[in-house]
Design an enzyme around this catalytic site. Structure first.
Site, short mmCIF file in Angstrom:
data_model
loop_
_atom_site.label_atom_id
_atom_site.label_comp_id
_atom_site.label_asym_id
_atom_site.label_seq_id
_atom_site.Cartn_x
_atom_site.Cartn_y
_atom_site.Cartn_z
N PHE A 1 1.46 5.61 0.63
CA PHE A 1 0.97 6.56 1.92
C PHE A 1 0.04 7.41 1.90
O PHE A 1 -0.54 7.87 2.96
CB PHE A 1 2.43 7.71 2.21
CG PHE A 1 2.57 8.43 1.27
CD1 PHE A 1 1.79 9.84 1.21
CD2 PHE A 1 3.25 8.39 -0.08
CE1 PHE A 1 1.92 10.77 0.31
CE2 PHE A 1 3.41 9.29 -1.00
CZ PHE A 1 2.90 10.71 -0.81
N CYS B 1 -4.08 9.92 -6.22
CA CYS B 1 -3.82 9.64 -7.75
C CYS B 1 -4.93 9.76 -8.75
O CYS B 1 -4.84 9.81 -9.94
CB CYS B 1 -3.59 7.84 -7.84
SG CYS B 1 -5.33 7.09 -7.14
N LYS C 1 1.55 -5.29 3.53
CA LYS C 1 2.73 -4.52 3.91
C LYS C 1 2.22 -3.03 3.53
O LYS C 1 2.38 -2.30 2.67
CB LYS C 1 4.11 -4.89 2.93
CG LYS C 1 5.09 -3.94 3.36
CD LYS C 1 6.11 -3.78 2.30
CE LYS C 1 6.03 -2.53 1.55
NZ LYS C 1 6.25 -1.11 2.34
N GLU D 1 5.68 2.27 4.92
CA GLU D 1 6.37 2.39 6.05
C GLU D 1 6.37 3.90 6.76
O GLU D 1 6.42 4.14 7.99
CB GLU D 1 7.87 2.08 5.92
CG GLU D 1 8.62 3.12 4.87
CD GLU D 1 8.45 2.99 3.42
OE1 GLU D 1 8.97 3.64 2.48
OE2 GLU D 1 7.61 1.98 3.26
N ARG D 2 5.69 4.87 5.99
CA ARG D 2 5.56 5.98 6.36
C ARG D 2 4.29 6.20 7.32
O ARG D 2 4.14 7.20 8.04
CB ARG D 2 5.55 7.10 5.35
CG ARG D 2 6.71 7.28 4.42
CD ARG D 2 6.64 8.31 3.64
NE ARG D 2 7.71 8.48 2.56
CZ ARG D 2 7.94 8.13 1.44
NH1 ARG D 2 6.97 7.95 0.71
NH2 ARG D 2 9.03 8.43 0.68
N SER E 1 3.55 4.27 -6.95
CA SER E 1 4.27 5.24 -8.27
C SER E 1 4.52 4.22 -9.45
O SER E 1 4.37 3.18 -9.18
CB SER E 1 5.42 5.91 -7.66
OG SER E 1 6.64 4.78 -7.42
N ALA F 1 0.82 -1.18 0.12
CA ALA F 1 -0.26 -0.01 -0.07
C ALA F 1 0.92 1.25 -0.05
O ALA F 1 1.83 1.27 0.47
CB ALA F 1 -0.96 -0.11 1.28
#
Length: 535
Positions: free
Chosen positions: A185, A317, A209, A212-213, A262, A183
């Protein structure tokens, strides 16, 4: 100095408030002190466990850049344990009745509703978007969970009786096994909720997952799923960056990968995962155009352009990042600038904020550089948000609403996805010119046309090569009974997210040809020729 201390204290207070609400499962309030920050746990086989990793990533509040937590880069052993838990849980979960799986999701959607504001607060703390926008983030994900509760209709197979005497043909959908999600951020709740509820209600187990941010929302969603009755091991969560992505792409027990992010990452994951025999669906970048006809409702159109371009600081997006003004509509540009000026930029948890900060200082620098490139290449900056300062949050990653006009398709600010609060404006004389601009752009996520002429709207909707079209709707994200149908360079894969296509992605067909003869007879001799099904 005093202001900085006060800001830090406010951040710590928010962490402790959220931590106490979620029972200190991943942000343990008791461990927070001046010399330590909360750590995010792993979720493996129904347990929140501390990672043994020696590699950790700081989580920052984008409004202050204060460190609010630390997330591990999961070790190889921890990632293997998570997949093993998924694999162990799969047979029993796949054999669980579809009605029982449905009941888990029915309880889950209720718990999400009850905890929506807490999830939103976690999102605002880690991601920066306004609280109202964070609640919308959760709500749009919740809609997919609610739709997944219709699984008993969505997973219906097909039958054809009596294809010949005493012979029937039927098919049904079966789960794949262990599926995985990666996924981004920008939607900490919505995107994970596009993934694991749909996969799990079909009978799969899931390895998630999160970015991480912004891991906090996903961890709380996991706790709520556990409280809804999902068996241990059906959902597992790991953390990390490149190594974790490669692990997911390469692991032989993972059958399918869902990704949003991205183009660079999406192309890589699609190629590597596909090469390893996995199904992959990858939603990627965009350059969404809003075409404004001179007959459009001026008031509504200007408000919708501003909201769709600058909401969530442009980190969507489906943000409407490009306006194409046709004919006399170019005269509306000064009013568009004035409306954008009135937007309030502030920390996401502050009352009245319309947009918050960008996710990182690096993201801010990139956005500012793209604005610079427009000026250097001959565009006009009508509204410049590069030097905005937010009182009390001077260290935040803020960029104010920015409007760039006289933009040409050859310019860098047009060709690249900016992913910030920047609207680039092009002008054409005719609708056909506008359609050509849209179709010449490689992306195909979303577009919108603003008009009061039905014939113009129909022509545009049929001629643009874009997967999702809005008519007087600036951000045409489909509701979950349909599917998210981005196309061209905005998507890789054969099957899109949620809706019927989501069910298809997470299941495989089994077709059965069955013969039960009316008479209780046996063959008198072996049949050695090709079966012709009675023809």
């Amino acid at each position: 100095m005093a202001a900085a201390v006060a800001a830090a204290a406010a951040v710590r207070s928010r962490i402790l408030q959220v931590s106490s609400k979620v029972n200190s499962t991943w942000y343990p309030a008791s461990s927070f002190s001046s010399s330590s920050v909360p750590t995010v746990k792993l979720f493996i086989d129904g347990k929140f466990v501390e990672s043994k990793s020696d590699k950790w990533i700081d989580i920052h509040n984008p409004a202050t850049n204060e460190v609010v937590g630390r997330v591990p880069q999961s070790t190889k052993a921890e990632m293997e344990a998570a997949v093993a838990a998924c694999k162990r849980a799969f047979p029993a979960w796949a054999d669980t009745s579809i009605l029982s799986r449905q009941q888990v999701l029915l309880r889950y959607q209720q718990l999400i509703k009850e905890n929506l504001k807490e999830i939103a607060r976690l999102i605002t703390l880690e991601q920066g978007k306004t609280l109202a926008d964070a609640e919308g983030d959760v709500f749009r994900g919740l809609q997919v969970v609610e739709h997944a509760c219709s699984v008993t209709s969505l997973m219906l197979g097909e039958t054809m009786p009596s294809i010949t005497k005493d012979m029937d043909l039927y098919s049904y959908r079966l789960p794949l096994g262990v599926c995985a999600g990666i996924a981004p951020f920008n939607f900490p709740a919505m995107i994970p909720l596009w993934m694991f509820p749909m996969a799990m209600v079909c009978g799969n187990t899931f390895l998630m997952k999160p970015s991480e941010r912004v891991p906090g929302a996903t961890m709380l969603l996991a706790k709520l799923l556990q409280d809804s009755g999902a068996p241990d091991g059906t959902l597992n969560i790991i953390h990390g960056q490149h190594e974790a992505v490669n692990f997911i792409c390469d692991h032989p027990d993972i059958k399918a990968i869902s990704f949003v992010g991205s183009n660079q990452a999406g192309e890589y994951i699609f190629e590597r995962g596909s090469r390893n025999g996995k199904r992959v669906q990858a939603n990627m970048g965009a350059k969404n155009h809003g075409v404004v006809m001179p007959d459009a409702n001026k008031e509504n159109t200007l408000n919708q352009l501003v909201g769709a371009a600058f909401g969530a600081a442009g980190q969507r997006c489906m943000a409407l990042s490009t306006a194409v003004l046709v004919g006399e509509a170019k005269k509306w540009l000064p009013e568009l600038v004035e409306r954008a000026k009135n937007l309030r930029v502030n920390a996401g948890d502050q009352p009245g904020a319309d947009l918050g900060p960008l996710i990182t200082p690096q993201a801010k620098e990139r956005v500012c550089n793209l604005i610079d490139s427009g000026a250097k290449e001959g565009a006009s900056i009508l509204l410049d948000g590069r030097k905005i300062k937010v009182k009390g949050y001077e260290n935040g990653n803020f960029v104010g609403p920015t409007i760039i006009s006289n933009v040409k398709p050859s310019m860098t600010c047009y060709k690249e996805e900016i992913f910030g609060p920047v609207l680039v404006v092009l002008e054409t004389e005719t609708l056909d010119e506008a359609i050509k601009i849209v179709n010449d752009n490689p992306y195909g996520n979303g577009t919108a046309i603003f008009t009061t002429n039905g014939a113009i709207a129909r022509k545009y909707a049929h001629m643009v090569d874009v997967g999702q079209v809005g008519v007087n709707v600036p951000i045409p994200v489909p509701l979950p009974m349909f599917s998210f149908t981005g196309s061209r360079s905005s998507f890789r894969g054969d099957t899109n997210f949620y809706g019927k296509q989501g069910i298809q992605f997470y299941t495989q067909l089994k077709t059965i040809t069955s013969q039960w003869k009316e008479e209780d007879a046996t063959l008198s001799s072996p049949a050695v020729v090709m079966p012709t099904m009675g023809r």
